[in-house]
Scaffold this motif. Structure first.
Motif, PDB file in Angstrom:
ATOM      1  N   PRO A  45      -4.078  -5.384  -0.481  1.00 18.81           N
ATOM      2  CA  PRO A  45      -3.493  -6.512   0.243  1.00 18.81           C
ATOM      3  C   PRO A  45      -4.608  -7.364   0.851  1.00 18.81           C
ATOM      4  CG  PRO A  45      -3.251  -4.478   1.497  1.00 18.81           C
ATOM      5  CD  PRO A  45      -3.833  -4.102   0.171  1.00 18.81           C
ATOM      6  N   SER A  46      -4.299  -8.571   1.167  1.00 16.47           N
ATOM      7  CA  SER A  46      -5.277  -9.471   1.774  1.00 16.47           C
ATOM      8  C   SER A  46      -5.872  -8.830   3.024  1.00 16.47           C
ATOM      9  CB  SER A  46      -4.598 -10.790   2.147  1.00 16.47           C
ATOM     10  OG  SER A  46      -5.517 -11.648   2.751  1.00 16.47           O
ATOM     11  N   GLY A  58      -7.369  -6.015   3.102  1.00 15.97           N
ATOM     12  CA  GLY A  58      -7.368  -4.559   2.975  1.00 15.97           C
ATOM     13  C   GLY A  58      -8.756  -4.027   2.642  1.00 15.97           C
ATOM     14  N   GLN A 101      -2.704   2.804   4.565  1.00 10.69           N
ATOM     15  CA  GLN A 101      -1.986   2.645   3.294  1.00 10.69           C
ATOM     16  C   GLN A 101      -2.739   3.418   2.220  1.00 10.69           C
ATOM     17  OE1 GLN A 101      -0.252  -1.233   2.067  1.00 10.69           O
ATOM     18  NE2 GLN A 101      -1.456  -2.025   3.799  1.00 10.69           N
ATOM     19  N   TYR A 125      -3.385   3.950  -2.065  1.00  5.05           N
ATOM     20  CA  TYR A 125      -3.264   3.426  -3.424  1.00  5.05           C
ATOM     21  C   TYR A 125      -3.861   4.444  -4.379  1.00  5.05           C
ATOM     22  CZ  TYR A 125      -1.937  -1.057  -1.495  1.00  5.05           C
ATOM     23  OH  TYR A 125      -1.280  -2.051  -0.833  1.00  5.05           O
TER      24      TYR A 125
END
Length: 106
Positions: free
Chosen positions: A31-32, A34, A94, A96
């Motif tokens: 994400p922006s 991140g 978060q 990923y």
């Protein structure tokens, strides 16, 4: 469940006598703003069922330099197929996931 992607070079062909640093770049899904703060890697041998072989083939630590995580993979068994899964943990917690299929040759 973390968001994920397959590394574009998958499947990757690696010799049984090679030590290769595999880099997982998360820049296209972050994400922006991140930032990857850490990562963990698990390697599975897919040839005879699914066996976790991380301690043998990727015993070192994951190197993180946002937006990438890297790990050395070695001691693969000729004729075996592996799945390396990298879990990137962002600074805001978060997660990923990216995976790479590795086919051992020679």
């Amino acid at each position: 469940m973390p968001s994920g992607l397959e590394v574009p070079t998958s499947p990757f062909f690696q010799g049984d006598d090679e030590i290769i640093t595999h880099s997982f770049n998360f820049s296209n899904i972050l994400p922006s703003g991140g930032t990857v703060s850490s990562g963990t890697c698990t390697v599975w041998d897919l040839t005879e069922g699914v066996a976790n072989v991380t301690s043998t083939v990727a015993p070192g630590s994951v190197t993180t330099a946002s937006p990438s995580c890297s790990v050395d993979i070695k001691l693969l068994e000729k004729g075996h197929k592996y799945r390396a899964e990298m879990l990137a943990i962002l600074s805001d917690a978060q997660r990923y996931r990216a995976e790479l299929i590795i086919q051992c040759q020679r």
